[in-house]
Design a protein around this motif. Structure first.
Motif, mmCIF file in Angstrom:
data_model
loop_
_atom_site.group_PDB
_atom_site.id
_atom_site.type_symbol
_atom_site.label_atom_id
_atom_site.label_comp_id
_atom_site.label_asym_id
_atom_site.label_seq_id
_atom_site.Cartn_x
_atom_site.Cartn_y
_atom_site.Cartn_z
ATOM 1 N N LYS A 33 -2.230 52.327 58.501
ATOM 2 C CA LYS A 33 -1.053 51.768 57.710
ATOM 3 C C LYS A 33 0.161 51.599 58.759
ATOM 4 O O LYS A 33 0.445 52.844 59.458
ATOM 5 C CB LYS A 33 -0.494 52.985 56.663
ATOM 6 C CG LYS A 33 0.625 52.646 56.211
ATOM 7 C CD LYS A 33 1.080 53.904 55.226
ATOM 8 C CE LYS A 33 2.430 53.394 54.417
ATOM 9 N NZ LYS A 33 2.360 53.706 53.073
ATOM 10 N N THR A 34 0.856 50.619 58.868
ATOM 11 C CA THR A 34 1.905 50.353 59.503
ATOM 12 C C THR A 34 3.099 49.322 59.181
ATOM 13 O O THR A 34 2.624 48.435 58.348
ATOM 14 C CB THR A 34 1.522 49.697 60.826
ATOM 15 O OG1 THR A 34 2.548 49.822 61.962
ATOM 16 C CG2 THR A 34 0.769 48.555 60.908
ATOM 17 N N ASP A 35 4.131 49.842 59.551
ATOM 18 C CA ASP A 35 5.164 48.518 59.187
ATOM 19 C C ASP A 35 5.712 48.054 60.460
ATOM 20 O O ASP A 35 6.656 47.135 60.346
ATOM 21 C CB ASP A 35 6.521 49.242 58.345
ATOM 22 C CG ASP A 35 7.243 50.336 59.336
ATOM 23 O OD1 ASP A 35 7.000 50.570 60.088
ATOM 24 O OD2 ASP A 35 8.039 51.094 58.607
ATOM 25 N N GLY A 36 5.089 48.231 61.405
ATOM 26 C CA GLY A 36 5.550 47.573 62.769
ATOM 27 C C GLY A 36 6.572 47.966 63.407
ATOM 28 O O GLY A 36 7.139 47.328 64.296
ATOM 29 N N VAL A 37 7.440 48.901 62.784
ATOM 30 C CA VAL A 37 8.702 49.312 63.308
ATOM 31 C C VAL A 37 8.827 50.875 63.608
ATOM 32 O O VAL A 37 8.097 51.510 62.955
ATOM 33 C CB VAL A 37 10.083 48.963 62.524
ATOM 34 C CG1 VAL A 37 10.105 47.292 62.429
ATOM 35 C CG2 VAL A 37 9.893 49.391 61.112
ATOM 36 N N GLY A 43 19.323 51.002 52.633
ATOM 37 C CA GLY A 43 19.590 49.472 52.091
ATOM 38 C C GLY A 43 18.807 48.472 52.447
ATOM 39 O O GLY A 43 19.072 47.328 51.791
ATOM 40 N N GLY A 44 18.067 48.380 53.376
ATOM 41 C CA GLY A 44 17.226 47.270 53.879
ATOM 42 C C GLY A 44 15.920 47.453 53.404
ATOM 43 O O GLY A 44 15.692 47.908 52.190
ATOM 44 N N SER A 45 14.908 46.825 54.024
ATOM 45 C CA SER A 45 13.482 46.797 53.524
ATOM 46 C C SER A 45 12.533 47.056 54.586
ATOM 47 O O SER A 45 12.874 47.034 55.826
ATOM 48 C CB SER A 45 13.068 45.300 52.727
ATOM 49 O OG SER A 45 13.362 44.667 53.760
ATOM 50 N N VAL A 46 11.428 47.365 54.046
ATOM 51 C CA VAL A 46 10.129 47.598 54.944
ATOM 52 C C VAL A 46 8.956 46.915 54.409
ATOM 53 O O VAL A 46 8.869 46.758 53.157
ATOM 54 C CB VAL A 46 9.749 48.986 55.251
ATOM 55 C CG1 VAL A 46 10.925 49.839 56.199
ATOM 56 C CG2 VAL A 46 9.728 49.830 54.094
ATOM 57 N N THR A 47 8.107 46.421 55.253
ATOM 58 C CA THR A 47 6.767 45.904 54.721
ATOM 59 C C THR A 47 5.602 46.420 55.600
ATOM 60 O O THR A 47 5.489 46.634 56.810
ATOM 61 C CB THR A 47 6.708 44.463 55.308
ATOM 62 O OG1 THR A 47 8.033 43.598 54.531
ATOM 63 C CG2 THR A 47 5.462 43.589 54.635
ATOM 64 N N TYR A 48 4.666 47.063 54.703
ATOM 65 C CA TYR A 48 3.924 47.798 55.236
ATOM 66 C C TYR A 48 2.370 47.146 55.144
ATOM 67 O O TYR A 48 2.275 46.509 54.209
ATOM 68 C CB TYR A 48 3.621 49.270 54.506
ATOM 69 C CG TYR A 48 4.568 50.397 54.726
ATOM 70 C CD1 TYR A 48 4.562 51.109 55.603
ATOM 71 C CD2 TYR A 48 5.440 50.480 53.308
ATOM 72 C CE1 TYR A 48 5.710 52.091 55.776
ATOM 73 C CE2 TYR A 48 6.448 51.421 53.787
ATOM 74 C CZ TYR A 48 6.714 52.301 54.805
ATOM 75 O OH TYR A 48 7.527 53.257 55.103
ATOM 76 N N THR A 49 1.551 47.268 55.952
ATOM 77 C CA THR A 49 0.308 46.848 55.880
ATOM 78 C C THR A 49 -0.853 47.845 56.104
ATOM 79 O O THR A 49 -0.664 48.891 56.802
ATOM 80 C CB THR A 49 -0.151 45.667 57.250
ATOM 81 O OG1 THR A 49 0.984 44.708 57.330
ATOM 82 C CG2 THR A 49 -1.567 45.324 57.158
ATOM 83 N N ILE A 50 -1.426 48.149 54.941
ATOM 84 C CA ILE A 50 -2.402 48.969 54.704
ATOM 85 C C ILE A 50 -3.960 48.459 54.812
ATOM 86 O O ILE A 50 -4.097 47.481 53.839
ATOM 87 C CB ILE A 50 -2.076 49.912 53.447
ATOM 88 C CG1 ILE A 50 -0.730 50.456 53.500
ATOM 89 C CG2 ILE A 50 -3.164 51.023 53.133
ATOM 90 C CD1 ILE A 50 -0.255 51.007 52.183
ATOM 91 N N THR A 51 -4.647 48.888 55.521
ATOM 92 C CA THR A 51 -6.332 48.305 55.438
ATOM 93 C C THR A 51 -7.067 49.613 55.469
ATOM 94 O O THR A 51 -7.156 50.622 56.215
ATOM 95 C CB THR A 51 -6.300 47.521 56.739
ATOM 96 O OG1 THR A 51 -5.439 46.405 56.651
ATOM 97 C CG2 THR A 51 -7.917 46.971 56.472
#
Length: 162
Positions: A33-37, A43-51
């Protein structure tokens, strides 16, 4: 004669037991699992990639991928399988998905989440994969991503001589 019958019966029983012994199935499941940051803005957003993956040797039908989002996150997700892996195509909120992970297969979730504007501290989020099939390496069945929340002010000023 009795000895021959007993020898034959013993041999028969041993062969029957050997032929019907059930061998345990093993499936080495893992998850990343990572969001790369390493930092995120309230108030912002995050995008996770879970494999979630299965290194085998056995299949893991009916495995579960789970991710309970922290209270400061609101998200939606999509999922795509590879190598025969199957999952629910999309959802919103927490992930608690029954998946099929054949040996060599995987499923990948993309989570798009908004961070509550009043969130502070560290944003920590963990995903897990579990199965009824024996996993010889359970230490890689959960993955955590942590980001330091760095509030940013959006200040502006105007001045007029009225």
């Amino acid at each position: 004669m009795l000895q021959r019958v007993l020898l034959w019966l013993t041999a028969f029983l041993l062969a029957t037991v050997a032929a019907t012994t059930v061998h345990a199935q093993d499936a080495d499941l893992s998850i990343t699992k990572t969001d790369g940051v390493t930092t995120a803005v309230p108030g912002g957003s995050v995008t996770y990639t879970i494999t979630a993956s299965n290194a085998g040797p056995s299949n893991a039908p009916g495995a579960t991928v789970a991710d309970t989002f922290p209270a400061v996150l609101t998200g939606t997700w999509t999922c795509v399988g590879a190598g025969g892996g199957t999952c629910t195509a999309a959802g919103s909120g927490n992930i608690n998905d029954s998946v099929n992970l054949p040996a060599g297969g995987s499923v990948t979730y993309t989570v798009s989440a908004t961070i509550n504007g009043s969130a502070t501290g560290t944003l920590t989020n963990t995903a897990t994969v579990t199965s009824a099939v024996n996993d010889p390496v359970p230490a890689n069945n959960s993955a955590t991503d942590s980001d330091t929340l760095t509030p940013q002010a959006d200040l502006s000023i105007t001045k007029t001589d009225g």
